[in-house]
Design a protein around this motif. Sequence first.
Motif, short mmCIF file in Angstrom:
data_model
loop_
_atom_site.label_atom_id
_atom_site.label_comp_id
_atom_site.label_asym_id
_atom_site.label_seq_id
_atom_site.Cartn_x
_atom_site.Cartn_y
_atom_site.Cartn_z
N SER A 133 85.50 42.35 -127.31
CA SER A 133 85.17 41.22 -126.42
C SER A 133 86.29 40.87 -125.46
O SER A 133 86.06 40.53 -124.31
N ILE A 134 87.52 40.97 -125.94
CA ILE A 134 88.67 40.57 -125.13
C ILE A 134 89.16 41.71 -124.24
O ILE A 134 89.51 41.50 -123.08
N ASN A 135 89.17 42.94 -124.79
CA ASN A 135 89.89 44.04 -124.12
C ASN A 135 89.04 45.12 -123.49
O ASN A 135 89.59 45.98 -122.78
N VAL A 136 87.73 45.14 -123.73
CA VAL A 136 86.92 46.22 -123.15
C VAL A 136 87.04 46.18 -121.62
O VAL A 136 87.07 45.10 -121.00
N GLU A 137 87.16 47.35 -121.04
CA GLU A 137 87.25 47.45 -119.57
C GLU A 137 85.87 47.25 -118.95
O GLU A 137 84.89 47.77 -119.49
N PRO A 138 85.80 46.56 -117.82
CA PRO A 138 84.51 46.53 -117.12
C PRO A 138 84.24 47.89 -116.48
O PRO A 138 85.16 48.68 -116.29
N ARG A 139 82.99 48.15 -116.18
CA ARG A 139 82.66 49.41 -115.49
C ARG A 139 83.30 49.41 -114.11
O ARG A 139 83.45 48.36 -113.47
N ASN B 15 82.90 32.44 -129.11
CA ASN B 15 82.36 33.61 -128.44
C ASN B 15 82.15 33.34 -126.94
O ASN B 15 82.51 34.13 -126.09
N LYS B 16 81.56 32.19 -126.66
CA LYS B 16 81.28 31.79 -125.28
C LYS B 16 82.58 31.71 -124.47
O LYS B 16 82.67 32.20 -123.35
N LYS B 17 83.60 31.10 -125.08
CA LYS B 17 84.91 30.96 -124.43
C LYS B 17 85.50 32.33 -124.09
O LYS B 17 86.00 32.57 -122.99
N ILE B 18 85.40 33.28 -125.05
CA ILE B 18 85.93 34.63 -124.83
C ILE B 18 85.19 35.33 -123.69
O ILE B 18 85.80 35.97 -122.83
N VAL B 19 83.85 35.17 -123.65
CA VAL B 19 83.05 35.80 -122.57
C VAL B 19 83.48 35.24 -121.22
O VAL B 19 83.71 35.99 -120.26
N LEU B 20 83.59 33.91 -121.11
CA LEU B 20 83.96 33.28 -119.84
C LEU B 20 85.36 33.71 -119.40
O LEU B 20 85.60 33.98 -118.22
N GLU B 21 86.28 33.82 -120.37
CA GLU B 21 87.65 34.27 -120.04
C GLU B 21 87.66 35.73 -119.61
O GLU B 21 88.40 36.11 -118.69
N LEU C 263 85.18 37.39 -118.13
CA LEU C 263 84.62 37.46 -116.77
C LEU C 263 85.66 37.05 -115.74
O LEU C 263 85.82 37.69 -114.70
N LYS C 264 86.40 35.98 -116.04
CA LYS C 264 87.42 35.49 -115.12
C LYS C 264 88.56 36.50 -114.97
O LYS C 264 88.98 36.83 -113.86
N LYS C 265 89.04 37.01 -116.11
CA LYS C 265 90.16 37.98 -116.11
C LYS C 265 89.80 39.22 -115.30
O LYS C 265 90.65 39.79 -114.61
N ASN C 266 88.54 39.63 -115.36
CA ASN C 266 88.11 40.85 -114.67
C ASN C 266 87.49 40.57 -113.30
O ASN C 266 86.91 41.47 -112.69
N ASP C 267 87.63 39.32 -112.85
CA ASP C 267 87.22 38.94 -111.50
C ASP C 267 85.74 39.22 -111.25
O ASP C 267 85.35 39.71 -110.20
#
Length: 200
Positions: free
Chosen positions: A66-72, A111-117, A119-123
């Motif tokens: 959840s925290i470290n997976v790279e976005p496509r 979980n919600k907090k991690i998802v929002l973070e 999305l933000k981290k990966n712009d």
Amino acid sequence: MMRIGIDIDGVLTDIEQWQLDYGSKFYYEKYRKNIENFKGYETTDIFNVEQGYDDEFWKEYFIDYSINVEPRKFASEVIKKLRDNGHIIYIITARGSFLSHSSNVMLYEENKKIVLEWLKKNDILYDNIIFSPEDKLDICMENNIDLMIEDKLANINKISKKIPVICYQAGYNELCNGKNIIRCYSWYDIYAKINKLSNT
């Protein structure tokens, strides 16, 4: 202008490859088990294991995923372009619900907090986000979604009965085809096909 729904796992991330990589490490090191069905959707199918083993795998790896997976590649770039073109972006995810592996690992709010973070981290920009334990078709209808980008076979088949669905290519959905199903292979492929849809 369209309202576009976007799933996270399998669309913004390559969960297919992640499960093969991390699953094969976990199951080989711990149980000497190998991949039995590389086209499986769940890790239970991929490694032919019972739910208890799978819960153990996700307990060990879900937070790291959840925290470290790279976005496509280019997901963030293409979504920005879609918003610049006037489209409205809805992230629609089962994360945190009973449908998700996270339900046994962490509380919904964490979980919600991690998802929002993430999305933000990966712009990754969006106009609205829906954490959906419910049927995604209902969510699409309630929010007037014009187009959904999805990878899960059951969701694609159901949603495509009402609205067009971009099916993000994966081994576990390769047999999925039909009216209203547009197969895509990369985020720029998605961008090209959405532009084509917008112009027709």
